[in-house]
Design an enzyme around this catalytic site. Structure first.
Site, PDB file in Angstrom:
ATOM      1  N   SER A 541       0.846  -1.188   0.000  1.00 37.83           N
ATOM      2  CA  SER A 541       0.000   0.000   0.000  1.00 37.83           C
ATOM      3  C   SER A 541       0.889   1.248   0.000  1.00 37.83           C
ATOM      4  CB  SER A 541      -0.956  -0.039   1.190  1.00 37.83           C
ATOM      5  OG  SER A 541      -2.003   0.883   1.020  1.00 37.83           O
ATOM      6  N   ASP A 626      -9.695  -3.751  -5.480  1.00 41.35           N
ATOM      7  CA  ASP A 626      -9.107  -2.961  -4.401  1.00 41.35           C
ATOM      8  C   ASP A 626      -9.769  -1.588  -4.311  1.00 41.35           C
ATOM      9  OD1 ASP A 626      -7.379  -1.568  -2.629  1.00 41.35           O
ATOM     10  OD2 ASP A 626      -5.729  -2.870  -3.210  1.00 41.35           O
ATOM     11  N   HIS A 661      -8.121  -4.948  -1.390  1.00 42.24           N
ATOM     12  CA  HIS A 661      -6.920  -4.479  -0.717  1.00 42.24           C
ATOM     13  C   HIS A 661      -6.359  -5.501   0.276  1.00 42.24           C
ATOM     14  CE1 HIS A 661      -4.242  -1.104  -0.123  1.00 42.24           C
ATOM     15  NE2 HIS A 661      -4.354  -1.205   1.189  1.00 42.24           N
TER      16      HIS A 661
END
Length: 689
Positions: A541, A626, A661
């Protein structure tokens, strides 16, 4: 995928130049077209990337399978959480052998009675490639359970209500929520948070009354500021409903007596730029953790429940320059404070009568301690958690009166005859280029020789003030047992060394995060922990942004890197306020509509700074759905890297076409991606067993 000579060739994304102009500056994005999730050409390209990765990693399939089975074997399949008691019931979460999802159960008054299964997620997950049970909220009279589910992995939850007496799940569905539900004290009114359909920002609070249609639900709050998110919860005292609004740098709360859900929420303390606070209610007072009055590392204040504005707040634990206050927990006789000093967690216990004030003892240099689930004011025990890089997790009950500990559960590591005595951990302090000492937590198997031959996996995050604590991982043993050192760089941008540590790693100081990591890498090499031939970097991330930045800046330091769901197209994303989460990010990265932030952001944005040079071996992972970092960021980055890089090293992109995610939803499914990542590293080290 193979050409006529049998060689596996990578897919090549078509170039469709798009001009992006702002501040009289034009960037050419050849792969902007990849941001169309439903487009057949896009899906074909993503599937081609997956096929290429599979072909390139085919020779490691046996290793991947071995790693998966090995990691799975360490995890106790028939595992049960430590029960906690709330409102007359003991609540338990358990996993069963051969099943991927948890079972949520409860027992009335005694742990000896027959359990009542509230939710079996294994049944609920059937027919879904992805399944996540979000919040579960039990009504005050224990008869109803509001619950939420996500079957897409976009973190857009659907709320439903189950009658726990009859087992009936009502037909009404509340869609596009955060998944969190809060009951008023009347057992019929519940509150929930809606998301913006496009940006996914949590922006509206609604009220639903049992027996009414969803279309009749009343909007009770609208957070109009696009840089803020909103949410609702009930205080531990059960007296107040609280609507919270938060941005990166500011918070605001509204309160309402939970007995009067049709009343008006009143502002606790109006929002002020850079004022952060959180509130807890107890015996006619609110206790506030806040950075008010330039309190960088926060302090604890107290105010009467009928006088909540800041001018009534009285300090009870003052600000200290070297101690970060992270959280508090209130009991009838004690105030418990979670503090951090010199990077280490401390749990402080203060009696309300002022006669006791002490810290729980911890004897490790790289441990993690945290306050656990303590829903009962009347309890005479504190539940907390403890682990370290070498010590599996424990859940512990500490008795305030007797000052004794009861270890309720220790994480079992199965299948490999694990002994913590076989591993060592330490904390080292490399010096950054500006003279600042950067802490690193490292763990390895005993017998380490500092001869430069050890493979090292160096990890960091470094954003949002999020602290990466040195925690135990049974999965990581698969690397440690094969000779890897695991190193966490506590770079600026996190809060490991307090609030200033965060402030010096964001906005126009963001590059400190990247140079700290690089300087830690150089230290590991200089001190003989590893060498450029054996050093690997990993981040996900915002940590994936770090990975993208460091390999543009110093690619020669790393043999390979892992970038998970990486935020790499910083400028374009931050200029597009239709993308989920963008506007709320301005206080972290800056607003590129301002030319100063635009130029600074552009100077480090990984996608914008890919050049013709040699890069390390790279494995990138992402999820099609995501909601945090859109799949097209890593996809575009890989396409551009493949076009410009001048080496023959591996460049692989793996896209989970079913998840978002957080990766796959099954308990063990996520281990398959870890096995792929570990196999990638081990293969580069020519470790094939």
């Amino acid at each position: 995928m193979k050409n006529t000579s049998g060689i596996v060739t990578p897919p090549v994304a078509n170039k469709k130049p798009k001009k992006l102009t702002i501040h009289n500056d034009t960037r050419i994005d050849n792969y902007h077209w990849l941001n169309r999730r439903e487009d057949t050409e896009v899906l074909d390209y993503l599937n081609a990337e997956n096929a290429y990765t599979k072909a390139m990693m085919k020779h490691t399939e046996g290793l991947q399978k071995s790693l998966f089975e090995e990691m799975k074997a360490r995890i106790k399949e028939n595992d049960t959480s430590v029960p906690y008691k709330l409102n007359g019931y003991w609540y338990i979460t358990r996993f069963e052998i051969g099943k991927d999802y948890p079972v949520y159960a409860r027992k009335k008054e005694s742990l000896e009675v027959e359990e009542e299964i509230m939710f079996d997620c294994n049944v609920m997950a059937k027919q879904h490639s992805y399944f996540k049970l979000g919040g579960i909220a039990i009504s005050p009279d224990n008869t109803m359970a509001a619950f939420s589910t996500d079957i897409v992995s976009r973190r857009q939850y659907t709320i439903r209500i189950k009658n726990l007496k009859t087992g009936e799940v009502y037909k009404d569905e509340i869609k596009n929520t955060t998944g969190s539900i809060t009951w008023a004290n009347d057992n019929k009114t519940l509150f929930y948070t809606k998301k913006d359909e496009v940006t996914l920002r949590s922006y509206k609070i609604f009220k639903h009354v049992l027996g009414t249609y969803i279309t009749e639900d009343v909007e009770v709050y609208h957070e109009a500021d696009e840089t803020f998110n909103t949410y609702i919860y009930k205080t531990k005292s059960k007296k107040y409903l609280v609507i919270g609004s938060s941005s990166t740098l500011s918070t605001e709360y509204r309160i309402l007596d939970a007995d009067t859900p049709d009343g008006k929420f009143e502002v606790f303390q109006e929002r002020i730029r850079d004022l952060e606070y959180s509130i807890a209610h107890f015996k006619g007072n609110f206790y506030i953790v806040t950075n008010a009055d330039a309190s960088t590392n926060f302090k604890v204040c107290k105010t009467p429940e009928d006088k909540t504005s800041k001018d009534n707040w009285i300090d009870i634990i003052p600000h200290r320059n070297n101690v970060l206050i992270e959280d508090i927990e209130i009991f009838k006789d004690y105030l418990v404070v979670n503090e951090r000093e010199n990077g280490l967690n401390n749990i402080r216990i203060i009696h309300w009568n002022g006669k006791e004030d002490y810290y729980l003892p911890f004897d490790n240099e790289t441990y993690n301690a945290y306050i656990g689930n303590n829903p009962d004011f009347e309890s005479e025990t504190l539940r907390y958690g403890y682990n370290s890089l070498t010590t599996p997790s424990s859940i512990i009950d500490y008795n305030f009166k007797t000052k004794t500990k009861d270890i309720k559960k220790e994480q079992e590591v199965l299948g490999c005859k694990f002994k913590k005595e076989n591993y060592e951990s330490q904390r080292i302090w490399p010096t950054a280029r500006d003279g600042v000492k950067i802490p690193m937590s490292i763990v390895y198997k005993k017998g380490l020789k500092l001869d430069g031959s050890n493979p090292v996996l160096q990890y960091a995050y470094g954003s949002y003030g999020s602290t990466i604590d040195p925690t135990f991982s049974s999965i990581r043993l698969s690397l440690l047992d094969r000779g890897f050192i695991y190193a966490i760089s506590h770079v600026r941008g996190g809060e490991y060394l307090g609030r200033d540590w965060y402030e010096n790693g964001k906005l126009l100081l963001k590059k400190n995060t990247f140079t700290d990591f690089i300087d830690c890498s150089k230290h590991l090499i200089a001190k003989g922990y590893t060498s450029e031939k054996h050093l690997y970097a990993y981040g996900g991330s915002a940590g994936g942004l770090l990975i993208g930045a460091i390999i543009n800046m110093n690619p020669e330091l790393y043999k390979g890197v892992l970038a998970a769901v990486p935020f790499v197209d910083v400028v374009t994303t931050m200029l597009d306020d239709s993308i989920p989460l963008t506007t709320g990010e301005y206080d972290e990265w800056g607003n590129p509509n301002n030319i100063e932030f635009y130029n600074y952001m552009k100077s480090y944005s990984p996608y914008d700074n890919v050049v013709s040079q040699n890069y390390p071996n790279i494995l990138v992972t992402t999820g099609l759905h995501d909601s945090q970092v859109q799949y097209w960021e890593p996809a575009k980055w890989v396409a551009k890297l493949r076009d410009l890089k001048t080496d023959d090293n591996k460049l692989l992109l793996h896209i989970d076409m079913d998840s978002g995610h957080g990766g796959a939803s099954g308990r063990f499914e996520s281990l398959k991606e870890v096995a792929l990542e570990y196999a990638f590293l081990l293969d580069l080290e020519e470790i094939r067993h």
